[in-house]
Design an enzyme around this catalytic site. Structure first.
Site, PDB file in Angstrom:
ATOM      1  N   SER A   1       0.818  -1.223   0.000  1.00 57.24           N
ATOM      2  CA  SER A   1       0.000   0.000   0.000  1.00 57.24           C
ATOM      3  C   SER A   1       0.847   1.266   0.000  1.00 57.24           C
ATOM      4  O   SER A   1       1.816   1.386   0.758  1.00 57.24           O
ATOM      5  CB  SER A   1      -0.917   0.018   1.223  1.00 57.24           C
ATOM      6  OG  SER A   1      -1.598   1.254   1.264  1.00 57.24           O
TER       7      SER A   1
ATOM      8  N   THR B   1      -8.958  -1.620   2.834  1.00 57.27           N
ATOM      9  CA  THR B   1      -8.712  -2.173   1.510  1.00 57.27           C
ATOM     10  C   THR B   1      -8.974  -3.673   1.491  1.00 57.27           C
ATOM     11  O   THR B   1      -9.482  -4.234   2.471  1.00 57.27           O
ATOM     12  CB  THR B   1      -7.309  -1.762   1.006  1.00 57.27           C
ATOM     13  OG1 THR B   1      -7.168  -2.155  -0.355  1.00 57.27           O
ATOM     14  CG2 THR B   1      -6.189  -2.374   1.827  1.00 57.27           C
TER      15      THR B   1
ATOM     16  N   LYS C   1     -13.718  -4.583   2.837  1.00 61.04           N
ATOM     17  CA  LYS C   1     -14.671  -3.470   2.697  1.00 61.04           C
ATOM     18  C   LYS C   1     -16.091  -3.861   3.117  1.00 61.04           C
ATOM     19  O   LYS C   1     -16.844  -3.028   3.602  1.00 61.04           O
ATOM     20  CB  LYS C   1     -14.661  -2.945   1.260  1.00 61.04           C
ATOM     21  CG  LYS C   1     -13.370  -2.190   0.958  1.00 61.04           C
ATOM     22  CD  LYS C   1     -13.323  -1.644  -0.434  1.00 61.04           C
ATOM     23  CE  LYS C   1     -11.920  -1.109  -0.682  1.00 61.04           C
ATOM     24  NZ  LYS C   1     -11.751  -0.600  -2.032  1.00 61.04           N
TER      25      LYS C   1
ATOM     26  N   ASN D   1     -14.871   2.081   2.598  1.00 67.13           N
ATOM     27  CA  ASN D   1     -13.407   2.145   2.505  1.00 67.13           C
ATOM     28  C   ASN D   1     -12.816   3.216   3.417  1.00 67.13           C
ATOM     29  O   ASN D   1     -11.607   3.381   3.474  1.00 67.13           O
ATOM     30  CB  ASN D   1     -12.940   2.351   1.054  1.00 67.13           C
ATOM     31  CG  ASN D   1     -13.046   3.802   0.627  1.00 67.13           C
ATOM     32  OD1 ASN D   1     -13.836   4.566   1.185  1.00 67.13           O
ATOM     33  ND2 ASN D   1     -12.252   4.185  -0.354  1.00 67.13           N
TER      34      ASN D   1
ATOM     35  N   GLY E   1     -15.456  -7.393 -12.410  1.00 72.70           N
ATOM     36  CA  GLY E   1     -15.407  -7.537 -10.954  1.00 72.70           C
ATOM     37  C   GLY E   1     -16.726  -7.124 -10.328  1.00 72.70           C
ATOM     38  O   GLY E   1     -17.484  -6.325 -10.904  1.00 72.70           O
TER      39      GLY E   1
ATOM     40  N   GLY F   1     -16.743  -6.999  -6.582  1.00 72.25           N
ATOM     41  CA  GLY F   1     -16.386  -6.905  -5.170  1.00 72.25           C
ATOM     42  C   GLY F   1     -16.622  -5.487  -4.652  1.00 72.25           C
ATOM     43  O   GLY F   1     -17.394  -4.715  -5.241  1.00 72.25           O
TER      44      GLY F   1
ATOM     45  N   ALA G   1     -14.808  -2.787  -4.632  1.00 70.46           N
ATOM     46  CA  ALA G   1     -14.446  -1.647  -5.484  1.00 70.46           C
ATOM     47  C   ALA G   1     -15.482  -1.446  -6.576  1.00 70.46           C
ATOM     48  O   ALA G   1     -15.907  -0.315  -6.856  1.00 70.46           O
ATOM     49  CB  ALA G   1     -13.063  -1.872  -6.089  1.00 70.46           C
TER      50      ALA G   1
HETATM   51  P1  NDP Z   1     -12.687  -7.647  -3.403  1.00 74.59           P
HETATM   52  O1  NDP Z   1     -11.885  -8.678  -2.704  1.00 74.59           O
HETATM   53  O2  NDP Z   1     -13.881  -7.070  -2.743  1.00 74.59           O
HETATM   54  O3  NDP Z   1     -13.207  -8.231  -4.822  1.00 74.59           O
HETATM   55  C1  NDP Z   1     -12.327  -8.917  -5.672  1.00 74.59           C
HETATM   56  C2  NDP Z   1     -12.955  -9.071  -7.032  1.00 74.59           C
HETATM   57  O4  NDP Z   1     -11.959  -9.583  -7.935  1.00 74.59           O
HETATM   58  C3  NDP Z   1     -14.111 -10.062  -7.076  1.00 74.59           C
HETATM   59  O5  NDP Z   1     -15.044  -9.618  -8.029  1.00 74.59           O
HETATM   60  C4  NDP Z   1     -13.434 -11.369  -7.520  1.00 74.59           C
HETATM   61  O6  NDP Z   1     -14.296 -12.246  -8.208  1.00 74.59           O
HETATM   62  C5  NDP Z   1     -12.421 -10.809  -8.512  1.00 74.59           C
HETATM   63  N1  NDP Z   1     -11.238 -11.677  -8.714  1.00 74.59           N
HETATM   64  C6  NDP Z   1     -10.308 -12.014  -7.795  1.00 74.59           C
HETATM   65  N2  NDP Z   1      -9.321 -12.749  -8.365  1.00 74.59           N
HETATM   66  C7  NDP Z   1      -9.660 -12.869  -9.669  1.00 74.59           C
HETATM   67  C8  NDP Z   1      -9.053 -13.526 -10.773  1.00 74.59           C
HETATM   68  N3  NDP Z   1      -7.908 -14.195 -10.645  1.00 74.59           N
HETATM   69  N4  NDP Z   1      -9.639 -13.422 -11.985  1.00 74.59           N
HETATM   70  C9  NDP Z   1     -10.802 -12.743 -12.126  1.00 74.59           C
HETATM   71  N5  NDP Z   1     -11.437 -12.103 -11.112  1.00 74.59           N
HETATM   72  C10 NDP Z   1     -10.873 -12.171  -9.894  1.00 74.59           C
HETATM   73  O7  NDP Z   1     -11.631  -6.508  -3.821  1.00 74.59           O
HETATM   74  P2  NDP Z   1     -11.931  -4.965  -4.115  1.00 74.59           P
HETATM   75  O8  NDP Z   1     -13.152  -4.905  -4.941  1.00 74.59           O
HETATM   76  O9  NDP Z   1     -11.878  -4.171  -2.876  1.00 74.59           O
HETATM   77  O10 NDP Z   1     -10.633  -4.536  -4.983  1.00 74.59           O
HETATM   78  C11 NDP Z   1     -10.485  -4.957  -6.325  1.00 74.59           C
HETATM   79  C12 NDP Z   1      -9.221  -4.335  -6.934  1.00 74.59           C
HETATM   80  O11 NDP Z   1      -9.364  -2.920  -7.051  1.00 74.59           O
HETATM   81  C13 NDP Z   1      -7.937  -4.579  -6.141  1.00 74.59           C
HETATM   82  O12 NDP Z   1      -6.882  -4.783  -7.074  1.00 74.59           O
HETATM   83  C14 NDP Z   1      -7.728  -3.266  -5.430  1.00 74.59           C
HETATM   84  O13 NDP Z   1      -6.369  -3.041  -5.122  1.00 74.59           O
HETATM   85  C15 NDP Z   1      -8.219  -2.288  -6.483  1.00 74.59           C
HETATM   86  N6  NDP Z   1      -8.658  -1.011  -5.924  1.00 74.59           N
HETATM   87  C16 NDP Z   1      -7.966   0.109  -6.266  1.00 74.59           C
HETATM   88  C17 NDP Z   1      -8.354   1.315  -5.782  1.00 74.59           C
HETATM   89  C18 NDP Z   1      -7.602   2.536  -6.168  1.00 74.59           C
HETATM   90  O14 NDP Z   1      -7.808   3.567  -5.537  1.00 74.59           O
HETATM   91  N7  NDP Z   1      -6.756   2.494  -7.182  1.00 74.59           N
HETATM   92  C19 NDP Z   1      -9.487   1.472  -4.869  1.00 74.59           C
HETATM   93  C20 NDP Z   1     -10.172   0.230  -4.613  1.00 74.59           C
HETATM   94  C21 NDP Z   1      -9.741  -0.968  -5.087  1.00 74.59           C
HETATM   95  P3  NDP Z   1     -15.200 -13.348  -7.417  1.00 74.59           P
HETATM   96  O15 NDP Z   1     -16.410 -12.619  -6.913  1.00 74.59           O
HETATM   97  O16 NDP Z   1     -15.526 -14.342  -8.471  1.00 74.59           O
HETATM   98  O17 NDP Z   1     -14.329 -13.906  -6.314  1.00 74.59           O
END
Ligand code: NDP
Length: 287
Positions: free
Chosen positions: A18, A65, A69, A90, A132, A134, A136
């Site tokens: 981070s 993060t 969340k 967040n 995605g 999740g 974010a």
């Molecule tokens: P979560 O853990 O809440 O969600 C993860 C998501 O990624 C889910 O939809 C999951 O799918 C999917 N996923 C995980 N691994 C894989 C894979 N190998 N292939 C395909 N899909 C995958 O995480 P967040 O939503 O909080 O964060 C997501 C990303 O966004 C992270 O990289 C985070 O660092 C980044 N981010 C960046 C920010 C910024 O300010 N730049 C702010 C917020 C987040 P499934 O539901 O099927 O498990």
């Protein structure tokens, strides 16, 4: 007035990557507000206990993060409209009394929108693919809808989660939101779709050096591929898009802009983000 530095931090698992501590320390220097800001690794099964400990030690706010969340949302009783819409938090805001209810907000949406504007990326009447479902993705979907794109397809590894996400948002769509909202599994993205104008990678695949598996037809030369992740080098997703002629953008600017909004929520002062963007970009290039 107390001269003790106020205590803040970012909590996640993993957390060592981070850059939030650097960003907030730079905002603090810029605004002259004395504070400490540290990276806190919470065990996967002890989010709430780790937050309680932080508060008992005088902590006044946390950024949250991956993957906490949703747990942060559950931790709060008092939630902003943005947090309620996203179903994810967040930014946690605490009062001096560690027993008082925590307030939860979500600054991811505003962070993304400010960064897209910074890069001159337009959304009105555009076709958007959001990868995605999740925390974010939940945080940004509301502001994306409000920007009046033509349509948004949410595609997730687990298609059921993507469908649930648009169902949750569909119920909240207002009459002025004329966007078409669809959802599917990554593997079900139609191969005969017209290429998207903007693809936003809101999966955490980049954190493990992976790229969501996508048909080549989703993008063309005019497509912008935006990865919320960032690092010392372009992500696999960005490389995949660049190799097919698309413009690739990382999430460093979003990180800085969502942090600025959190700083504002805690301090009531909006910091300058341009200087921090430049500093962070330089640090990433030199590491
Ligand atoms: P979560 O853990 O809440 O969600 C993860 C998501 O990624 C889910 O939809 C999951 O799918 C999917 N996923 C995980 N691994 C894989 C894979 N190998 N292939 C395909 N899909 C995958 O995480 P967040 O939503 O909080 O964060 C997501 C990303 O966004 C992270 O990289 C985070 O660092 C980044 N981010 C960046 C920010 C910024 O300010 N730049 C702010 C917020 C987040 P499934 O539901 O099927 O498990």
């Amino acid at each position: 007035m107390s001269t003790h530095p106020k205590i803040y931090g970012v909590i996640g698992n993993p957390i060592s990557h981070s850059r939030s501590p650097l960003i907030h320390q730079t905002f603090a220097q810029q605004t002259g507000i004395p504070l400490t800001y540290s990276a806190i690794l919470a065990p996967l099964d002890s989010f709430a206990a780790t937050v309680d400990r932080f508060r008992a030690e005088g902590g006044l706010g946390l950024n949250v993060t991956v993957p906490f969340k949703h747990e942060a949302f559950a931790y709060c009783i008092d939630r902003s409209e943005r947090a309620l819409q996203a179903g994810a938090v967040n930014t946690l805001i605490f009062s001096q009394d560690p027993q008082a209810p925590a307030r939860g907000d979500n600054t991811d949406g505003v962070g993304l929108m400010r960064d897209l504007a910074y890069h001159g990326i337009e959304l009105t009447d555009k076709r958007i693919l959001l990868l995605g479902a999740g925390g974010a993705a939940r945080g940004v979907l509301g502001p994306l809808i409000a920007a009046h794109p033509a349509n948004i397809l949410v595609a997730n590894r687990n298609g059921g989660t993507a469908k649930q996400l648009i169902q949750d948002f569909g119920a909240d769509l207002k009459s002025q939101d004329i966007v078409t909202l669809c959802a599917c599994a990554l593997t079900d993205i139609p191969r005969d779709e017209v290429a998207f104008d903007l693809i936003i990678n809101a999966t955490s695949a980049s954190l493990s050096g992976e790229c969501p598996s996508l048909p080549d037809t989703v993008l063309q030369g005019h497509t912008i591929a935006y990865d919320m992740a960032y690092g010392t080098a372009p992500t696999v997703f960005m490389d995949w898009a660049s190799a097919r002629g698309a413009r690739a953008v990382d999430g460093l600017g979003m990180l800085v802009e969502q942090a600025a909004e959190s700083f504002y929520l805690w301090q009531g002062v909006y910091p300058q983000t341009e200087q921090v963007r430049a500093r962070l970009r330089a640090e990433l290039h030199s590491s």
